[in-house]
Motif scaffolding. Structure first.
Motif, PDB file in Angstrom:
ATOM      1  N   THR A  94     -14.848   9.946   2.677  1.00  0.00           N
ATOM      2  CA  THR A  94     -13.926   9.248   3.386  1.00  0.00           C
ATOM      3  C   THR A  94     -13.636   8.011   2.300  1.00  0.00           C
ATOM      4  N   PHE A  95     -12.583   7.507   2.580  1.00  0.00           N
ATOM      5  CA  PHE A  95     -12.253   6.042   1.570  1.00  0.00           C
ATOM      6  C   PHE A  95     -13.304   5.139   1.658  1.00  0.00           C
ATOM      7  N   ARG A  96     -13.871   5.121   2.620  1.00  0.00           N
ATOM      8  CA  ARG A  96     -14.809   4.003   3.056  1.00  0.00           C
ATOM      9  C   ARG A  96     -16.060   4.241   1.942  1.00  0.00           C
ATOM     10  N   ASP A  97     -16.320   5.640   1.611  1.00  0.00           N
ATOM     11  CA  ASP A  97     -17.020   6.010   0.612  1.00  0.00           C
ATOM     12  C   ASP A  97     -16.783   5.822  -0.768  1.00  0.00           C
ATOM     13  N   VAL A  98     -15.496   5.573  -1.170  1.00  0.00           N
ATOM     14  CA  VAL A  98     -14.759   5.734  -2.229  1.00  0.00           C
ATOM     15  C   VAL A  98     -14.251   4.039  -2.797  1.00  0.00           C
ATOM     16  N   ASP A  99     -14.789   3.331  -3.444  1.00  0.00           N
ATOM     17  CA  ASP A  99     -14.334   2.045  -3.687  1.00  0.00           C
ATOM     18  C   ASP A  99     -13.241   2.017  -4.699  1.00  0.00           C
ATOM     19  N   LEU A 100     -11.863   1.849  -4.521  1.00  0.00           N
ATOM     20  CA  LEU A 100     -10.796   1.749  -5.158  1.00  0.00           C
ATOM     21  C   LEU A 100     -10.973   1.025  -6.358  1.00  0.00           C
ATOM     22  N   GLN A 131      -6.483  10.316  -1.729  1.00  0.00           N
ATOM     23  CA  GLN A 131      -5.308  10.724  -1.286  1.00  0.00           C
ATOM     24  C   GLN A 131      -5.064  10.359   0.096  1.00  0.00           C
ATOM     25  N   ALA A 132      -6.047  10.631   0.975  1.00  0.00           N
ATOM     26  CA  ALA A 132      -6.117  10.823   2.552  1.00  0.00           C
ATOM     27  C   ALA A 132      -5.914   9.032   2.988  1.00  0.00           C
ATOM     28  N   TYR A 133      -6.528   8.148   2.230  1.00  0.00           N
ATOM     29  CA  TYR A 133      -6.283   6.625   2.051  1.00  0.00           C
ATOM     30  C   TYR A 133      -4.826   6.371   2.148  1.00  0.00           C
ATOM     31  N   PHE A 134      -4.141   6.527   1.032  1.00  0.00           N
ATOM     32  CA  PHE A 134      -2.916   6.456   0.763  1.00  0.00           C
ATOM     33  C   PHE A 134      -1.827   7.145   1.765  1.00  0.00           C
ATOM     34  N   GLN A 135      -2.147   8.144   2.190  1.00  0.00           N
ATOM     35  CA  GLN A 135      -1.488   8.847   3.133  1.00  0.00           C
ATOM     36  C   GLN A 135      -1.470   8.159   4.614  1.00  0.00           C
ATOM     37  N   ARG A 136      -2.724   7.681   4.922  1.00  0.00           N
ATOM     38  CA  ARG A 136      -2.448   6.713   6.088  1.00  0.00           C
ATOM     39  C   ARG A 136      -1.726   5.474   6.082  1.00  0.00           C
ATOM     40  N   ILE A 137      -1.660   4.808   4.870  1.00  0.00           N
ATOM     41  CA  ILE A 137      -0.849   3.787   4.653  1.00  0.00           C
ATOM     42  C   ILE A 137       0.554   4.111   4.550  1.00  0.00           C
ATOM     43  N   TRP A 138       0.994   5.259   4.166  1.00  0.00           N
ATOM     44  CA  TRP A 138       2.293   5.429   4.116  1.00  0.00           C
ATOM     45  C   TRP A 138       2.759   6.036   5.591  1.00  0.00           C
ATOM     46  N   ASP A 139       1.943   6.709   6.191  1.00  0.00           N
ATOM     47  CA  ASP A 139       2.116   7.245   7.629  1.00  0.00           C
ATOM     48  C   ASP A 139       2.329   5.824   8.269  1.00  0.00           C
ATOM     49  N   ASP A 140       1.445   5.064   8.185  1.00  0.00           N
ATOM     50  CA  ASP A 140       1.409   3.650   8.938  1.00  0.00           C
ATOM     51  C   ASP A 140       2.690   2.792   8.631  1.00  0.00           C
ATOM     52  N   ALA A 141       3.222   2.981   7.462  1.00  0.00           N
ATOM     53  CA  ALA A 141       4.449   2.097   7.010  1.00  0.00           C
ATOM     54  C   ALA A 141       5.678   2.902   7.608  1.00  0.00           C
ATOM     55  N   LEU A 142       5.956   4.418   7.562  1.00  0.00           N
ATOM     56  CA  LEU A 142       6.896   4.951   8.100  1.00  0.00           C
ATOM     57  C   LEU A 142       7.009   4.591   9.664  1.00  0.00           C
ATOM     58  N   THR A 143       5.987   4.627  10.323  1.00  0.00           N
ATOM     59  CA  THR A 143       5.785   4.413  11.788  1.00  0.00           C
ATOM     60  C   THR A 143       6.243   3.205  12.145  1.00  0.00           C
ATOM     61  N   ALA A 144       5.844   2.058  11.321  1.00  0.00           N
ATOM     62  CA  ALA A 144       6.315   0.572  11.624  1.00  0.00           C
ATOM     63  C   ALA A 144       8.116   0.595  11.235  1.00  0.00           C
ATOM     64  N   PHE A 145       8.451   1.146  10.018  1.00  0.00           N
ATOM     65  CA  PHE A 145       9.919   1.160   9.775  1.00  0.00           C
ATOM     66  C   PHE A 145      10.611   1.970  11.143  1.00  0.00           C
ATOM     67  N   GLN A 146      10.107   3.071  11.520  1.00  0.00           N
ATOM     68  CA  GLN A 146      10.734   3.811  12.506  1.00  0.00           C
ATOM     69  C   GLN A 146      10.760   2.941  13.763  1.00  0.00           C
ATOM     70  N   LYS A 147       9.715   2.186  14.079  1.00  0.00           N
ATOM     71  CA  LYS A 147       9.981   1.308  15.411  1.00  0.00           C
ATOM     72  C   LYS A 147      10.954   0.276  14.942  1.00  0.00           C
ATOM     73  N   ALA A 148      10.907  -0.334  13.865  1.00  0.00           N
ATOM     74  CA  ALA A 148      11.897  -1.616  13.777  1.00  0.00           C
ATOM     75  C   ALA A 148      13.338  -0.869  13.853  1.00  0.00           C
ATOM     76  N   ALA A 149      13.374   0.313  13.220  1.00  0.00           N
ATOM     77  CA  ALA A 149      14.830   0.946  13.241  1.00  0.00           C
ATOM     78  C   ALA A 149      15.202   1.229  14.954  1.00  0.00           C
ATOM     79  N   ASP A 150      14.330   1.555  15.437  1.00  0.00           N
ATOM     80  CA  ASP A 150      14.556   1.858  16.888  1.00  0.00           C
ATOM     81  C   ASP A 150      15.206   0.581  17.591  1.00  0.00           C
TER      82      ASP A 150
END
Length: 111
Positions: A3-9, A80-99
């Motif tokens: 998991t990303f916690r195991d990999v220090d960027l 990759q999973a770490y950045f995907q989670r960040i991307w998904d969270d950003a898209l969700t926040a954008f969708q909520k703001a747009a709604d």
């Protein structure tokens, strides 16, 4: 799987280490092959590879008297999973703001 916690960027924060990681992403290599393409000694390459290996980003296999280093697919998948989670969270926040903006005309006028 790592998991990303195991990999220090931060491991990739060093420019030389990042260059080594990027070279290994293109082609598995030995310490000597990497040292030929970088302005550092074989010993320095070995030290960077040790950090990358301990961080779960590369693996080594013995081939005769050499060790061949390559990207660790699990470490790369964790990043990759770490950045995907960040991307998904950003898209969700954008969708909520747009709604909210779509249902609240005053919110749009304040912008």
């Amino acid at each position: 799987m790592a998991t990303f916690r195991d990999v220090d960027l931060a491991i990739l924060g060093d420019p030389t280490r990042k260059a080594i990681f990027e070279r290994l992403a293109r082609r598995p290599s030995s310490v000597g092959e990497l040292a030929e393409t970088l302005p550092i000694t074989r010993q320095a390459v070995s030290q960077h590879l040790r950090v990358l290996k301990e961080g779960g980003l590369v693996v080594a296999t013995a081939e005769g008297t050499r060790r061949i280093y390559r990207i660790n697919p699990e470490g790369l998948a964790a990043i990759q999973a770490y950045f995907q989670r960040i991307w998904d969270d950003a898209l969700t926040a954008f969708q909520k703001a747009a709604d909210v903006a779509a249902h609240d005309p005053e919110q749009e006028q304040q912008s």
